[in-house]
Design a protein around this motif. Structure first.
Motif, short mmCIF file in Angstrom:
data_model
loop_
_atom_site.label_atom_id
_atom_site.label_comp_id
_atom_site.label_asym_id
_atom_site.label_seq_id
_atom_site.Cartn_x
_atom_site.Cartn_y
_atom_site.Cartn_z
N ASP A 271 0.85 -1.19 0.00
CA ASP A 271 0.00 0.00 0.00
C ASP A 271 0.88 1.24 0.00
O ASP A 271 1.96 1.24 0.58
CB ASP A 271 -0.89 0.02 1.25
N ARG A 272 0.38 2.29 -0.67
CA ARG A 272 1.11 3.55 -0.70
C ARG A 272 0.65 4.47 0.42
O ARG A 272 1.44 5.20 1.00
CB ARG A 272 0.91 4.25 -2.05
N ALA A 273 -0.66 4.46 0.69
CA ALA A 273 -1.23 5.44 1.62
C ALA A 273 -2.39 4.83 2.39
O ALA A 273 -3.13 4.02 1.84
CB ALA A 273 -1.70 6.65 0.84
N ILE B 211 -0.29 14.42 0.72
CA ILE B 211 0.75 15.48 0.80
C ILE B 211 2.06 14.96 0.20
O ILE B 211 2.26 13.74 0.08
CB ILE B 211 0.99 15.96 2.25
N LYS B 212 2.93 15.91 -0.18
CA LYS B 212 4.18 15.52 -0.84
C LYS B 212 5.28 15.41 0.21
O LYS B 212 6.12 16.28 0.36
CB LYS B 212 4.53 16.56 -1.91
N ALA B 213 5.21 14.30 0.97
CA ALA B 213 6.15 14.06 2.06
C ALA B 213 7.18 13.02 1.60
O ALA B 213 6.81 12.02 0.96
CB ALA B 213 5.41 13.54 3.28
N GLU C 278 -5.75 3.84 -7.12
CA GLU C 278 -5.27 5.09 -6.54
C GLU C 278 -4.31 5.78 -7.51
O GLU C 278 -4.71 6.53 -8.35
CB GLU C 278 -4.64 4.83 -5.18
N GLU C 279 -3.02 5.51 -7.37
CA GLU C 279 -2.04 6.12 -8.27
C GLU C 279 -0.79 5.26 -8.28
O GLU C 279 -0.79 4.17 -7.73
CB GLU C 279 -1.76 7.57 -7.86
N THR C 280 0.28 5.74 -8.92
CA THR C 280 1.56 5.03 -8.84
C THR C 280 2.36 5.69 -7.72
O THR C 280 1.83 6.51 -6.98
CB THR C 280 2.35 5.12 -10.16
N GLY C 281 3.64 5.39 -7.61
CA GLY C 281 4.46 5.99 -6.57
C GLY C 281 4.61 7.49 -6.73
O GLY C 281 4.80 8.21 -5.76
N GLY C 282 4.52 8.00 -7.95
CA GLY C 282 4.76 9.42 -8.17
C GLY C 282 3.97 10.03 -9.31
O GLY C 282 4.35 11.09 -9.83
N ALA C 283 2.86 9.40 -9.71
CA ALA C 283 2.06 9.98 -10.79
C ALA C 283 0.60 9.56 -10.65
O ALA C 283 0.31 8.46 -10.17
CB ALA C 283 2.60 9.53 -12.15
N ASN C 284 -0.31 10.44 -11.04
CA ASN C 284 -1.76 10.18 -11.01
C ASN C 284 -2.19 9.50 -12.31
O ASN C 284 -1.54 9.65 -13.34
CB ASN C 284 -2.54 11.48 -10.89
N PHE C 285 -3.31 8.83 -12.26
CA PHE C 285 -3.86 8.18 -13.45
C PHE C 285 -4.90 9.05 -14.16
O PHE C 285 -5.69 9.72 -13.51
CB PHE C 285 -4.57 6.87 -13.07
N SER D 182 -2.09 15.88 -8.17
CA SER D 182 -1.13 16.26 -9.22
C SER D 182 -1.60 17.53 -9.93
O SER D 182 -2.75 17.62 -10.38
CB SER D 182 -1.00 15.11 -10.22
N ILE D 183 -0.70 18.47 -10.07
CA ILE D 183 -1.00 19.72 -10.78
C ILE D 183 -1.14 19.43 -12.28
O ILE D 183 -1.98 20.00 -12.97
CB ILE D 183 0.09 20.77 -10.49
N THR D 184 -0.32 18.51 -12.77
CA THR D 184 -0.39 18.12 -14.18
C THR D 184 -1.75 17.49 -14.48
O THR D 184 -2.40 17.84 -15.46
CB THR D 184 0.72 17.10 -14.50
N ARG D 185 -2.17 16.57 -13.62
CA ARG D 185 -3.46 15.89 -13.84
C ARG D 185 -4.60 16.90 -13.78
O ARG D 185 -5.50 16.90 -14.63
CB ARG D 185 -3.65 14.79 -12.79
#
Ligand SMILES: *Cc1c(COP(=O)(O)O)cnc(C)c1O
Length: 342
Positions: A173-175, A183-185, A219-226, A246-249
């Motif tokens: 699990d990631r979170a 948050i970006k911890a 959910e997402e990957t380790g560092g990117a949204n789907f 994600s700001i990009t998403r």
């Protein structure tokens, strides 16, 4: 301004040290005024809070050269807000309003020679971060902090075209619900390293994490949204309190709706629906959007109809429109593109 003589097109995504960085310190309840410095090293007491209890968070954004030679950043106000949210959750002080964007502008200006020229595909990556600096041994928040931004030129993410990725559904699990997934911890990344190392060892590019409460939702990957594209060309992105926004998403959702006229939906996405999507992409600052070709669920392969050869057509349109906005080729929504005055 003379650019540095770097082989821009062949840079990777690695740390290339530049001369200048931004530093400000928090002590006795206040931030100092902040400076641009040439010292790339941080020297801390052995008992500094960041070393003991991982009190640190970060951001990531880029500076670009536009076709007409301006240097710009993309929506830095959203990075400022997100860092504020990260700091608040980790009981760290927040920067005064506007200071983050001011620091971004100052550090890009100081490193203007390292902002890759237009057309090279390369960009200047900015890494803002904050950490507890004073000795902390009993478990409590530090009371002194440092905020820094360093920059590093990074190469084009897709060298020789974007090759679709193969993901595996992770057993880790990631979170957790009510945890720190939003948050970006640094701590979220520390505990993902084992899972990603294992995924790589098994031949996968990335992990797809499910919601840890039910393990039924994406959910997402380790560092990117789907982002998913349905067969009737709707854009769907997972909604969850434990995803990093994600700001990009978020920007791609606006692009899909306002520029491409597509229907967009932020909702719970079930693992069982994956087989029904036409395209899938991973969204983040580094790549903007990376196509996914295949998702493997414990030996069972889910092959996206867009295939393993290239980006799907809608993913490609999203990618080209957003990068066009970032590079100044396509008119941006109000406030998205922030020019750096040199
Ligand atoms: C940083 C990050 C992203 C991408 O966010 P952007 O603002 O688009 O760069 C996605 N997921 C996680 C877990 C992240 O840390």
């Amino acid at each position: 301004m003379e650019k540095k003589n770097l082989d821009w097109a062949n840079l990777g995504f690695g740390y290339v040290q530049t001369e200048k960085r931004y530093v400000t310190n928090y002590k006795n309840g206040a931030w100092d005024e902040g400076v641009i410095t040439e010292d790339a090293n941080v020297v801390l007491n052995e008992c500094a809070g960041v070393f003991q209890y991982a009190q640190t968070c970060f951001e990531g954004l880029k500076a670009y050269t536009t076709e007409d030679g301006r240097i710009v950043t993309f929506r830095p106000d959203l990075n400022e807000q997100r860092m504020k949210d990260s700091c608040t959750r980790l009981v760290m002080p927040t920067l005064p309003d506007g200071r983050f964007v001011e620091a971004v502008k100052a550090v890009v200006k100081a490193n203007a020679e390292y902002v890759p020229p237009f057309g090279s595909g390369a960009t200047l990556y900015l890494r803002p971060y904050m950490f507890g600096t004073n000795p902390v041994i009993g478990v409590k928040p530090a009371n002194e902090y440092q905020f820094r931004i360093f920059t590093t030129p990074v190469g084009p993410y897709f060298k020789g075209g974007a090759k679709p990725l193969t993901l595996c559904i992770s057993d880790y699990d990631r979170a957790a619900p009510h945890g720190t997934g939003h948050i970006k911890a640094g701590l979220n990344y520390a505990m993902s390293l084992h899972a990603i190392t294992e995924a790589h060892k098994n031949g996968f590019d990335e992990n797809m994490y499910l919601d840890s409460a039910t393990r039924t939702k994406v959910e997402e990957t380790g560092g990117a949204n789907f982002l998913f594209v349905t067969k009737d060309n709707k854009i769907v992105t997972p909604k969850s309190d434990t995803i990093l926004p994600s700001i990009t998403r978020r920007s791609l959702m606006v692009v899909a709706k306002e520029y491409l006229g597509l229907e967009v939906e932020e909702r719970e996405v079930y693992k069982d629906e994956l087989k029904d999507f036409a395209e899938c992409g991973l969204c983040g600052t580094a790549a903007v959007i990376s196509p996914v070709g295949k998702i493997v669920d414990h030996g069972k392969e889910i092959c996206l109809p867009s295939g393993m050869g290239e980006m799907g057509p809608t993913t490609k349109k999203l990618y080209e429109t957003l990068t066009g906005i970032q590079m100044g080729r396509i008119e941006a929504p109000e406030g998205w593109v922030v020019e750096i005055e040199l």
